[in-house]
Write an enzyme that holds these catalytic residues in place. Structure first.
Site, PDB file in Angstrom:
ATOM      1  N   LYS A   1       0.871  -1.187   0.000  1.00  0.00           N
ATOM      2  CA  LYS A   1       0.000   0.000   0.000  1.00  0.00           C
ATOM      3  C   LYS A   1       0.903   1.230   0.000  1.00  0.00           C
ATOM      4  CE  LYS A   1      -4.106   0.918   1.298  1.00  0.00           C
ATOM      5  NZ  LYS A   1      -5.199   1.582   0.536  1.00  0.00           N
TER       6      LYS A   1
ATOM      7  N   CYS B   1      -3.709   7.791  -8.153  1.00  0.00           N
ATOM      8  CA  CYS B   1      -4.886   7.673  -7.281  1.00  0.00           C
ATOM      9  C   CYS B   1      -5.819   8.871  -7.486  1.00  0.00           C
ATOM     10  CB  CYS B   1      -4.424   7.591  -5.828  1.00  0.00           C
ATOM     11  SG  CYS B   1      -5.793   7.653  -4.687  1.00  0.00           S
TER      12      CYS B   1
ATOM     13  N   LYS C   1       3.168   4.582 -12.158  1.00  0.00           N
ATOM     14  CA  LYS C   1       1.764   4.165 -12.288  1.00  0.00           C
ATOM     15  C   LYS C   1       0.936   5.352 -12.755  1.00  0.00           C
ATOM     16  CE  LYS C   1      -1.845   1.601  -9.835  1.00  0.00           C
ATOM     17  NZ  LYS C   1      -2.184   0.901  -8.573  1.00  0.00           N
TER      18      LYS C   1
END
Lengths: 413, 445
Positions: free
Chosen positions: A51, A145, A183
């Site tokens: 995480k 995110c 990412k």
């Protein structure tokens, strides 16, 4: 078959890092703690991404509930939305756990996920050094995110701007001694632009897609957006089977636009999904929602199914498969106009529901005739444009298929 | 009861101990799962399969999209006895038998879906249909408060007529009330659906026997519907039927359902006949405490008139079937003590098309028993027709045109009284069809 998770065919080399198999747990709830990741390694997962860590001092205060799902048909989680933040466990705790994991599972890949804002050079570099110092095999920079973190200049706002994407990549690469993966968010008009920016910054690998920004639904009784946190909500990140086509396209686009290795993410729940991601350009695939649904144990069917598929197609390695289908993506303009198809109904399989007829009547070219008495549809080939709608609405597998035809299409007025 | 691919029956051992329904409630997740299997066929054949013409495909789709109140409204547009029919309709013969999914996987359990929709309405509150204003003021009488009469009345009320239903029995519902035990169809469901019909403005007068239809017209009823059913029990006239402990099936079910002191059946009960009523008597006898229940039928399994699901339920509960066996006489001094039977074999087909049972000489045997129930079916009472002055057909049923018009102008008929005895849904369909004809007739007038 118990050794399928370490089957020779599944071994991959991803930016120089060796994986037993291409299946990685994405940075997400299934990697909430080191203890959980180690259980996943026991189950057979090739690698795991912790995480995401944020700089010490950045508050991470989660809410409840933080998940909401869109059920469809038999699937309880056709799309899952989350508004969970990055890890709410301390950086030091994680560094210790990375060390433990690598000590106990040296053959499994541990990837440190880190995040900071587009102005925090020092923090990016410090997190990089600490994670690699703890023993991680790779670093994944979370620039994707879409919920919560962007309000603080972190997450998806970073990979929505090619400049920021590039300089963060450079900062991290400047101090990294292990491969760096960026990412990327799919919440952008053209993902090729940010993918190229990451490559220009020196990225070894790209991971996409992060969750798709969305609003999963509205509670019609309470008139509250979902997931409702005491009456209010916020836009979240969508994952699960419903986003797979978006993810496949993103992977395919960056495969064709860059030279970076790719870790494909987005709705992978079966070996077929994984094979598709590999065929459009991914070398590894990341899984989250399917594990949230069914647990770590699905690694067995993912690996066994992929091995069987590879054997059936005589592939000798995952590397051999990478991008084979991507090469067949072309411009619409270049598609073969002489390829004439018409609908073909297998009358032995037909149950006479009439759905092909209704759909052709109301949403195509009225090329199917209907015999009310016999409950029998018949294709009029000279009217059929071969769109294929009937084959998709038919509830019976293999009943309506598309076949080559020499019957000329009669022009409709 | 029908398909029941999802809605589960309670275990036989448990259910014979009480009078609660055999079928369990349908949980919402199973209803969804079943409804979403529907192909939503074009020109849906399930609709044509339903005698009452319920728009099956549309109501299932409403369940699938979570609009349960529309689902029940759609059913009730064609059938005011949604909950009743969901429980007792032999749906395999009708809608389920037409379901196209039978050619791929298995047909949808439409009866259970209808039951679900009806149950949801009971939970969430009833929505009454809008009452039309046309024809207001005109009065119509329905004779007999069974499914035909009440369905006719409900349809007429919807069209704005003032309807009175006359019923000779203490309770309305006809065969639904007096012919079906509560473990197959809870009386609450019958009463609730009749109460809904009353709420639509239909008056029901019970314990009011009508003998003269013409008199009704003189009393100001512009039209009359006769739905008096088929109530005359067939009676096997063997020696000993006058003994204590010999019951008529309908009287037996009635007494078990409504009498304060339940019939005392003793340890052994022998039932003559193998139709649905015989099965109902068997289940009732078991629930009254009988230890051994035997159905005696002179033909074979294939010829049994009861529906398969009924036979299966009865078999599960432990009733014995003595097939190819005919009763010769009932033995006893004052009370039934035994039944003398004779074995049969099947000969060539008789006029009904079924093989004729032929006695095997010398095969007589005796069964000790405490109770005998005659359950050989019912027919229309010819006496009633005579009283009404209605023309009968060859079978002794009321003769009507296709739309239900009898030999007397303004008098219509339908249901068991016309067809000789069939399903509730067919009676409901006939009642509604007659209501349409009555409406047409009164508009012309």
């Amino acid at each position: 078959m118990t050794t399928a998770t370490a089957h020779r065919l599944l071994n991959v080399d991803f930016c120089g890092v060796k994986f037993k198999n291409p299946f990685i747990l994405a940075s997400a709830p299934p990697t909430t703690t080191g203890e959980m990741i180690m259980r996943a390694f026991d189950a057979g997962w090739g690698g795991a991404i912790i995480k995401t860590l944020v700089p010490e001092g950045e508050p991470v205060l989660n809410v409840a509930p933080r998940l909401a799902s869109l059920p469809y048909g038999k699937n309880r989680m056709a799309v899952l939305q989350n508004i969970e933040l990055t890890t709410d466990r301390g950086v030091r705790v994680w560094l210790k756990e990375i060390g433990q994991m690598k000590k106990r599972y040296p053959d499994h890949v541990v990837i440190g996920s880190i995040m900071a804002s587009g102005t925090m050079k020092k923090e990016w570099q410090e997190l990089t050094k600490r994670v690699q110092g703890a023993g991680a095999d790779m670093i994944e920079c979370n620039l994707g995110c879409p919920h919560g973190m962007p309000e603080r200049g972190m997450g998806s706002v970073c990979s929505q701007d090619p400049e920021i994407t590039k300089h963060i990549t450079q900062w991290v690469k400047d101090v990294a001694t292990i491969p760096v993966m960026i990412k990327l968010t799919p919440n952008i008009t053209d993902i090729k632009v940010t993918a190229k920016a990451a490559q220009a910054g020196g990225a070894d690998a790209l991971a996409t897609v992060n969750t798709v920004a969305g609003l999963i639904g509205v509670d019609l009784d309470k008139i509250e957006p979902l997931p409702s946190v005491s009456g209010h909500s916020t836009y979240g990140g969508l994952s699960g089977p419903g986003i797979k086509p978006i993810a496949l396209r993103a992977v395919c686009e960056i495969f064709k636009a860059t030279n970076c290795a790719i870790s494909g993410i987005g709705g992978v729940g079966s070996w077929q999904d994984a094979a598709e991601f590999i065929l459009v350009g991914a070398t590894t695939v990341q899984v989250c929602t399917a594990v949230m649904h069914w647990g770590y144990r699905i690694i067995n069917d993912l690996c066994e199914g992929l091995v069987n598929y590879m054997e059936g197609h005589k592939f000798n390695s995952v590397a051999e498969m990478v991008g084979l289908a991507a090469q067949k993506i072309t411009m619409h303009e270049s598609l073969d106009r002489s390829y004439r198809l018409v609908s073909s109904i297998n009358k032995d399989l037909c149950i006479g529901c009439g759905l092909c007829y209704v759909s052709c009547q109301d949403a195509a070219y009225q090329a199917i005739k209907w015999d009310s008495k016999k409950r029998e549809p018949t294709v009029e080939e000279e009217k059929c444009v071969g769109c294929g709608l009937c084959s998709h609405v038919c509830p019976i597998d293999y009943c309506v298929t598309m076949k080559r035809s020499n019957v000329a299409l009669k022009k409709q007025h | 009861m029908s398909g029941l691919t999802h809605s589960v029956k309670r275990p036989a051992k448990e259910r014979v101990k009480d009078w609660k329904e055999i079928q369990k409630d349908i949980p919402i997740n199973l209803a969804y799962a079943e409804a979403t299997r529907c192909n939503f066929c074009y020109e849906a054949p399930c609709i044509k399969g339903c005698p009452a013409g319920v728009d099956v495909s549309s109501f299932i789709r409403r369940i699938a999209v979570g609009d349960f109140s529309s689902a029940i409204s759609i059913i009730k547009e064609s059938n005011p006895f949604a909950g009743v029919c969901a429980r007792i309709c032999p749906a395999e013969k009708f809608c389920i038998g037409e379901c196209r999914s039978q050619f791929s996987t298995s047909p949808l359990d439409i009866a259970s879906l209808q039951r679900f929709a009806a149950d949801m309405e009971l939970l969430r509150g009833v929505r009454l249909p809008e009452i039309a204003q046309a024809g207001k003021g005109k009065r119509v009488a329905c004779v007999g408060a069974g499914p035909a009469g009440l369905a006719c009345a409900a349809e007429l009320a919807k069209r704005g007529y003032r309807v009175t239903v006359f019923e000779q029995n203490k309770r309305p519902g006809g065969m639904l009330t007096y012919g079906i035990p509560s473990y197959r169809l809870s009386q609450d469901i019958v009463d609730t659906e009749i109460a809904q019909i009353k709420k639509m403005g239909v008056a029901v007068q019970t314990e009011k026997k009508i003998t003269n239809v013409k008199k009704l017209k003189a009393q100001g009823y512009a039209a009359v519907f006769v739905g008096t059913g088929a109530w005359k029990s067939r009676w096997l006239d063997v020696p000993g039927t006058d003994l204590d402990g010999v019951w008529d099936a309908l009287e037996f079910i009635d007494a078990a359902k409504f009498n304060k002191t339940k019939p005392r059946v003793g340890d052994t009960v022998v039932i003559f006949g193998a139709g649905n009523t015989a099965m109902d008597c068997a289940g009732t006898a078991l629930r009254l405490g009988a230890k051994r229940v035997i159905i005696i039928y002179r033909r074979g399994r294939a010829e049994m008139p009861a529906w398969d699901c009924e036979v299966l339920c009865t078999f599960e509960e432990g009733t014995e079937f003595m097939l190819l066996t005919a009763p010769k006489r009932i033995l006893g001094k004052k009370k039934v003590e035994a039944v003398e039977c004779i074995k049969m074999k099947l000969g060539p087909a008789d006029e009904s098309g079924r093989p004729r049972p032929v006695p095997i000489p010398g095969s007589e045997f005796t069964i000790q028993t405490d109770t005998v129930i005659q359950a050989l079916g019912q027919e229309t009472d010819p006496q009633l027709l005579k009283e009404f002055g209605l023309t009968a057909d060859k079978r002794g049923c009321i003769k009507t045109r296709a739309d239900g018009l009898t030999s007397i102008p303004g008098v219509f008929a339908g249901g068991d009284a016309v067809n000789g005895g069939a399903t509730a849904v067919e009676a409901i369909a006939a009642g509604r069809k007659a209501a349409e004809a009555i409406d047409k007739y009164l508009r012309k007038k």
